[in-house]
Write a protein that holds these residues in place. Structure first.
Motif, PDB file in Angstrom:
ATOM      1  N   GLU A 566      14.679 -36.413 -40.118  1.00 41.32           N
ATOM      2  CA  GLU A 566      15.505 -37.530 -39.671  1.00 41.32           C
ATOM      3  C   GLU A 566      16.945 -37.077 -39.445  1.00 41.32           C
ATOM      4  O   GLU A 566      17.580 -37.440 -38.446  1.00 41.32           O
ATOM      5  CB  GLU A 566      15.457 -38.639 -40.718  1.00 41.32           C
ATOM      6  N   ALA A 567      17.455 -36.225 -40.363  1.00 40.99           N
ATOM      7  CA  ALA A 567      18.850 -35.799 -40.271  1.00 40.99           C
ATOM      8  C   ALA A 567      19.088 -34.869 -39.085  1.00 40.99           C
ATOM      9  O   ALA A 567      20.070 -35.039 -38.336  1.00 40.99           O
ATOM     10  CB  ALA A 567      19.256 -35.106 -41.572  1.00 40.99           C
ATOM     11  N   VAL A 568      18.209 -33.871 -38.885  1.00 41.45           N
ATOM     12  CA  VAL A 568      18.463 -32.892 -37.816  1.00 41.45           C
ATOM     13  C   VAL A 568      18.224 -33.484 -36.433  1.00 41.45           C
ATOM     14  O   VAL A 568      18.781 -33.005 -35.438  1.00 41.45           O
ATOM     15  CB  VAL A 568      17.605 -31.624 -38.007  1.00 41.45           C
ATOM     16  N   SER A 569      17.426 -34.536 -36.353  1.00 44.08           N
ATOM     17  CA  SER A 569      17.124 -35.131 -35.047  1.00 44.08           C
ATOM     18  C   SER A 569      18.096 -36.226 -34.651  1.00 44.08           C
ATOM     19  O   SER A 569      18.205 -36.557 -33.465  1.00 44.08           O
ATOM     20  CB  SER A 569      15.706 -35.715 -35.056  1.00 44.08           C
ATOM     21  N   GLY A 570      18.801 -36.784 -35.623  1.00 50.68           N
ATOM     22  CA  GLY A 570      19.636 -37.941 -35.325  1.00 50.68           C
ATOM     23  C   GLY A 570      18.828 -39.184 -35.033  1.00 50.68           C
ATOM     24  O   GLY A 570      19.251 -40.059 -34.266  1.00 50.68           O
ATOM     25  N   TRP A 571      17.645 -39.280 -35.634  1.00 50.07           N
ATOM     26  CA  TRP A 571      16.739 -40.417 -35.396  1.00 50.07           C
ATOM     27  C   TRP A 571      17.416 -41.778 -35.527  1.00 50.07           C
ATOM     28  O   TRP A 571      17.202 -42.662 -34.667  1.00 50.07           O
ATOM     29  CB  TRP A 571      15.540 -40.300 -36.343  1.00 50.07           C
ATOM     30  N   PRO A 572      18.244 -42.012 -36.534  1.00 51.32           N
ATOM     31  CA  PRO A 572      18.845 -43.353 -36.663  1.00 51.32           C
ATOM     32  C   PRO A 572      19.793 -43.721 -35.520  1.00 51.32           C
ATOM     33  O   PRO A 572      20.093 -44.896 -35.320  1.00 51.32           O
ATOM     34  CB  PRO A 572      19.615 -43.261 -37.990  1.00 51.32           C
ATOM     35  N   THR A 573      20.275 -42.730 -34.769  1.00 52.17           N
ATOM     36  CA  THR A 573      21.259 -42.999 -33.710  1.00 52.17           C
ATOM     37  C   THR A 573      20.633 -43.038 -32.316  1.00 52.17           C
ATOM     38  O   THR A 573      21.360 -43.071 -31.323  1.00 52.17           O
ATOM     39  CB  THR A 573      22.359 -41.917 -33.726  1.00 52.17           C
ATOM     40  N   ARG A 574      19.310 -43.042 -32.222  1.00 50.07           N
ATOM     41  CA  ARG A 574      18.675 -42.999 -30.913  1.00 50.07           C
ATOM     42  C   ARG A 574      19.020 -44.258 -30.115  1.00 50.07           C
ATOM     43  O   ARG A 574      19.190 -45.336 -30.687  1.00 50.07           O
ATOM     44  CB  ARG A 574      17.157 -42.825 -31.048  1.00 50.07           C
ATOM     45  N   ASP A 575      19.076 -44.086 -28.783  1.00 47.79           N
ATOM     46  CA  ASP A 575      19.463 -45.217 -27.940  1.00 47.79           C
ATOM     47  C   ASP A 575      18.246 -45.817 -27.253  1.00 47.79           C
ATOM     48  O   ASP A 575      17.148 -45.266 -27.273  1.00 47.79           O
ATOM     49  CB  ASP A 575      20.510 -44.794 -26.904  1.00 47.79           C
ATOM     50  N   HIS A 594       7.453 -32.783 -35.383  1.00 50.32           N
ATOM     51  CA  HIS A 594       8.153 -32.762 -34.103  1.00 50.32           C
ATOM     52  C   HIS A 594       8.663 -34.158 -33.790  1.00 50.32           C
ATOM     53  O   HIS A 594       7.963 -35.153 -34.037  1.00 50.32           O
ATOM     54  CB  HIS A 594       7.220 -32.341 -32.959  1.00 50.32           C
ATOM     55  N   ILE A 595       9.841 -34.197 -33.234  1.00 52.06           N
ATOM     56  CA  ILE A 595      10.347 -35.404 -32.595  1.00 52.06           C
ATOM     57  C   ILE A 595      10.594 -35.063 -31.131  1.00 52.06           C
ATOM     58  O   ILE A 595      11.316 -34.114 -30.817  1.00 52.06           O
ATOM     59  CB  ILE A 595      11.627 -35.916 -33.272  1.00 52.06           C
ATOM     60  N   VAL A 596       9.933 -35.796 -30.260  1.00 51.62           N
ATOM     61  CA  VAL A 596      10.061 -35.576 -28.823  1.00 51.62           C
ATOM     62  C   VAL A 596      10.855 -36.735 -28.232  1.00 51.62           C
ATOM     63  O   VAL A 596      10.588 -37.900 -28.542  1.00 51.62           O
ATOM     64  CB  VAL A 596       8.682 -35.476 -28.143  1.00 51.62           C
ATOM     65  N   VAL A 597      11.818 -36.384 -27.395  1.00 46.13           N
ATOM     66  CA  VAL A 597      12.646 -37.384 -26.719  1.00 46.13           C
ATOM     67  C   VAL A 597      12.344 -37.336 -25.228  1.00 46.13           C
ATOM     68  O   VAL A 597      12.400 -36.263 -24.611  1.00 46.13           O
ATOM     69  CB  VAL A 597      14.140 -37.125 -26.957  1.00 46.13           C
ATOM     70  N   VAL A 598      11.977 -38.476 -24.643  1.00 48.06           N
ATOM     71  CA  VAL A 598      11.695 -38.555 -23.216  1.00 48.06           C
ATOM     72  C   VAL A 598      12.643 -39.542 -22.553  1.00 48.06           C
ATOM     73  O   VAL A 598      13.200 -40.437 -23.212  1.00 48.06           O
ATOM     74  CB  VAL A 598      10.229 -38.959 -22.938  1.00 48.06           C
ATOM     75  N   ALA A 599      12.823 -39.371 -21.249  1.00 47.53           N
ATOM     76  CA  ALA A 599      13.721 -40.250 -20.496  1.00 47.53           C
ATOM     77  C   ALA A 599      13.195 -40.384 -19.074  1.00 47.53           C
ATOM     78  O   ALA A 599      12.294 -39.649 -18.649  1.00 47.53           O
ATOM     79  CB  ALA A 599      15.131 -39.670 -20.503  1.00 47.53           C
ATOM     80  N   ARG A 600      13.757 -41.320 -18.344  1.00 50.23           N
ATOM     81  CA  ARG A 600      13.408 -41.518 -16.937  1.00 50.23           C
ATOM     82  C   ARG A 600      14.253 -40.602 -16.063  1.00 50.23           C
ATOM     83  O   ARG A 600      15.461 -40.488 -16.238  1.00 50.23           O
ATOM     84  CB  ARG A 600      13.644 -42.961 -16.523  1.00 50.23           C
ATOM     85  N   LYS A 601      13.597 -39.972 -15.087  1.00 54.02           N
ATOM     86  CA  LYS A 601      14.319 -39.224 -14.073  1.00 54.02           C
ATOM     87  C   LYS A 601      14.816 -40.197 -13.001  1.00 54.02           C
ATOM     88  O   LYS A 601      14.361 -41.342 -12.947  1.00 54.02           O
ATOM     89  CB  LYS A 601      13.398 -38.165 -13.453  1.00 54.02           C
ATOM     90  N   PRO A 602      15.730 -39.755 -12.146  1.00 54.91           N
ATOM     91  CA  PRO A 602      16.210 -40.653 -11.085  1.00 54.91           C
ATOM     92  C   PRO A 602      15.093 -41.230 -10.213  1.00 54.91           C
ATOM     93  O   PRO A 602      15.216 -42.353  -9.714  1.00 54.91           O
ATOM     94  CB  PRO A 602      17.150 -39.749 -10.269  1.00 54.91           C
ATOM     95  N   ASP A 603      13.994 -40.477 -10.050  1.00 59.45           N
ATOM     96  CA  ASP A 603      12.893 -40.992  -9.223  1.00 59.45           C
ATOM     97  C   ASP A 603      11.976 -41.934  -9.994  1.00 59.45           C
ATOM     98  O   ASP A 603      10.971 -42.418  -9.463  1.00 59.45           O
ATOM     99  CB  ASP A 603      12.092 -39.839  -8.625  1.00 59.45           C
ATOM    100  N   GLY A 604      12.294 -42.176 -11.251  1.00 56.99           N
ATOM    101  CA  GLY A 604      11.513 -43.101 -12.060  1.00 56.99           C
ATOM    102  C   GLY A 604      10.447 -42.438 -12.905  1.00 56.99           C
ATOM    103  O   GLY A 604       9.881 -43.068 -13.813  1.00 56.99           O
TER     104      GLY A 604
END
Length: 720
Positions: A566-575, A594-604
């Motif tokens: 939790e500390a190394v990933s910054g889990w509590p601060t996720r947006d 593992h903690i994986v972070v995904v996001a949307r690309k400009p094309d969706g």
């Protein structure tokens, strides 16, 4: 890969190492009283083995034997680093050589189950310490001073009161005549100057300048080359072949039928033997073979999947789980599917065999030297002591190069043509012939109470079980739940122990497709199903996925682990603009998260933004090796989750090369952060535990971002 839990006591280990010299050989044996008796078997030599792992030249140069294969996982660094620490030498004073197969001298030598460090670190530390103490005693005897007045550092023995020094090279002959100490004191970890440090790997320069010897690089005088046309349907026999065109190719020497043993079955092929690899390959192209494919199913992937889905319904559900579910505030069910996978090592299989009247010699990318030595001894009718297995570097292994089939095939060809032969598998041979990682299907059900805690969890699996092919007999009826513990890697996480009613079991699916170990074995598929389902239960309970896991942990080590993750990933601060997924697994003595972070690309489309990995492998040797292994596991896990799978049509593997079995490219790789837990736990594995958490963490992150559950692998990340 399968785990070898065999180990030797310190005293037995020292006795079996054959304290010896290159020409002045010192053998250790037991007298009737049980004490160590040292006998000299030879004469003086310019360089001498002090113990089986250690040779010292009169210049002071130290050679340390690596008794494990090196396929990129770092044994040629970690093993010398452990021995050098207690031997008190700097690694720039050390050369590293591969040890030949010799279980009597080096103990078990398998490279499997992430066992090299976790299974041997205490013994190897004692080997280094025992050699150090023998050198110190030799110096004390020469100076006629108490041993307690002397210590070792930097490849020298130093007399504290006077500052006199003697290098190891000047002491090794006298030291080799001494008995090994009955007890040695190992260093406290705080005193380490070598272990725990990110020292540069000694094999990297050789691998980058082209001097490293891989299997394909090895050549012998008079060596011939062979390629084999193998039946693409695995168990088919050779009915007839026409070699007239093949023999017309310049350089082709001989064409012959050959077998290789794949578990309990003998697979057949036709070998083309030539003066050059090119000639052998051209001869194979014009070879005509008629196969007998009768007597076994010609399955395709759809039929195989249908069979596995049906098998999920065969075992009776656990009565205690069903009773608990009737009282649950909420209950859910889900089915998960994972595909067959090839090992797809960057270096295809290859092996040199030289069979002579007085023995067999093997050279190549050998992952399991002892097993291959024993297998060839039995199959070829040659005493084990007359079977020599030489390991080269491996361009990847992942369990495939631990198998015995390809050296067996090479030995049979060499015996037939009465010459050393290098058998080379093409990429297509390597990928379509297997054995493969089995596909696996899972039916999970679970319930939570009104407080959001799991009160029942059941996972049933349908898959090919590796053990089924050790016998040609029909596979037995479905086993009771929990009966087949060999398929439970990755299912020992302590939060399962906090669940009042938990069961795991399933049915072995019978198929002619050969299956075997693949990096992390069943943990790679078990974790996907179970950690995905834990996430589904957390969502059903309305709980934060990380906090949900923490609330089911009573184990202090696990709680410290999840706090650090939790500390190394910054889990509590996720947006809210990104999706975050987590998964925890335990296998081969280590915990990985593992903690994986995904996001949307400009094309969706969805992209993987970053991966934060934490591993608790307890006592460790080299943090850079750990980070490299976890990074490699994540990349391999990414390919298996989103890029490739082996499918079958009419009993044949469809995918044959990287055009249809694509690897992740550099542009596919996200930012990866690897963190290592610091604690006093015993050493765990590293090469395999970093893979299983990736796929569930990725799919959990995609759900967090999109609300879409992914229960079937592989999937197209661009189509989410």
């Amino acid at each position: 890969m399968k785990t070898n839990k065999g180990s030797l006591s310190r005293r037995h280990f020292i006795r079996q190492t054959g304290l010896s010299g290159i020409a002045l050989t010192v053998g250790a044996s037991l007298s009737a009283s049980g004490k160590t008796v040292v006998t000299l078997i030879g004469g003086p030599a310019p360089a001498q083995e002090l113990v089986a792992w250690i040779s010292i030249a009169n210049t002071g140069r130290v050679t340390i034997m690596n008794h494990r294969s090196e396929m990129g996982q770092g044994t040629s660094q970690a093993i010398p680093q452990m021995i050098a620490e207690e031997l008190e030498v700097h690694l720039d004073q050390v050369s590293v050589l591969f040890a030949p197969a010799n279980p009597e001298k080096f103990g078990p030598q398998p490279q499997e189950g992430s066992f090299s460090v976790r299974g041997w670190y205490e013994q190897l530390l004692r080997i280094g310490a025992s050699a150090r103490e023998m050198l110190i005693r030799a110096a004390a005897n020469q100076w006629n001073v108490p041993v307690s007045d002397c210590h070792a550092a930097g490849g020298e023995v130093i007399h504290r009161p006077t500052g006199r020094k003697l290098g190891y090279g000047a002491l090794v002959e006298a030291a080799s005549a001494l008995s090994p100490p009955e007890n040695v004191v190992l260093k406290n970890r705080k005193a380490y100057t070598c272990i725990g440090k990110p020292l540069p790997r000694q094999d990297i320069p050789a691998k980058t300048n082209g001097t490293a010897l891989f299997g394909l690089d090895k050549k012998l005088p008079g060596m011939l080359y062979a390629v084999v046309e193998r039946n693409p349907r695995f168990r088919g026999k050779v009915k007839h072949f026409d070699d007239s065109k093949a023999k017309a190719v310049p350089g082709v020497r001989q064409v012959l039928t050959v077998q290789r043993a794949v578990f309990a079955h003998l697979y057949e092929g036709v070998a083309v033997v030539a003066d050059s690899l090119w000639a052998a390959m051209q001869g194979r192209k014009v070879l005509t073979v008629e196969w007998d494919d009768s007597g076994f199913d010609h399955l395709d992937s759809d039929r195989l999947a249908a069979q596995m889905r049906e098998n999920l319904t065969k075992p009776a559900s656990s009565e205690t789980v069903e009773t608990a579910l009737r009282g649950a505030a909420k209950k859910i069910e889900a089915v998960y599917e994972t595909p067959y996978q090839a090992h797809s090592c960057m270096e295809p299989l290859n092996c040199i065999a030289h069979v002579q009247e007085n023995g067999i010699e093997i050279w190549g990318p050998i992952q399991e030297a002892n097993w291959i030595q024993a297998d060839l001894s039995e199959r070829m009718g040659v005493p084990k002591a007359q079977v020599t297995v030489h390991m080269t570097f491996l361009g990847g292994g992942f369990g495939r190069k631990a198998f015995t089939d390809y050296p067996h095939e090479a030995a049979l060809i060499s015996r037939a043509v009465k010459a050393p032969v290098q058998v080379v598998w093409t990429r297509e041979d390597d990928m379509r012939m297997g054995p493969f990682r089995t596909g696996a299907f899972y039916a999970c059900k679970g319930g939570i109470d009104e407080n959001g805690r799991i009160i029942a969890f059941q996972a049933l699996t349908a898959a090919q079980w590796i053990g089924q092919d050790w016998t040609p007999e029909p596979y037995p009826d479905p086993k009771p739940l929990g009966d087949n513990t060999g398929t439970m890697e990755g299912l020992s996480s302590p939060y399962y122990k906090s669940i009042p009613h938990y069961s795991f079991g399933g049915v072995g699916t019978r198929a002619p497709i050969p299956v075997m170990w693949w990096r992390s074995v069943y943990a790679s598929t078990n974790a996907f199903a179970c950690e995905s389902f834990i996430d589904e239960l957390a969502h059903e309970a309305g709980k934060d996925p990380l906090e949900f896991r923490r609330n089911h942990l009573d184990d202090k080590r696990y709680r410290a682990f999840i706090d650090q993750l939790e500390a190394v990933s910054g889990w509590p601060t996720r947006d809210k603009k990104t999706g975050w997924g987590v998964a925890l697994t335990e296998c081969f003595g280590s915990i990985a998260g593992h903690i994986v972070v995904v996001a949307r690309k400009p094309d969706g489309n969805v992209k993987i933004d970053r991966v934060i990995a934490l591993i608790d492998c307890g006592w460790y040797v080299n943090p850079d090796i750990i980070r490299a292994q976890v990074e490699g596991s994540i990349v391999m896990g990414l390919g298996a989750a989103t890029k490739h799978a082996i499918t079958f049509k009419d009993g044949k593997a469809v995918e044959q090369n990287f055009n249809t079995y694509p690897m992740p490219r550099i542009t596919d790789i996200p930012r990866i952060e690897v963190h290592i837990m610091e604690n006093d736990e015993k050493a765990g594995g590293v090469g395999e535990p970093g893979l299983p958490p990736f796929a569930p963490a990725l799919c959990n992150a995609i759900f967090d971002l999109t609300g879409k559950r992914i229960r079937t692998l592989p999937f197209n990340l661009d189509a989410v």
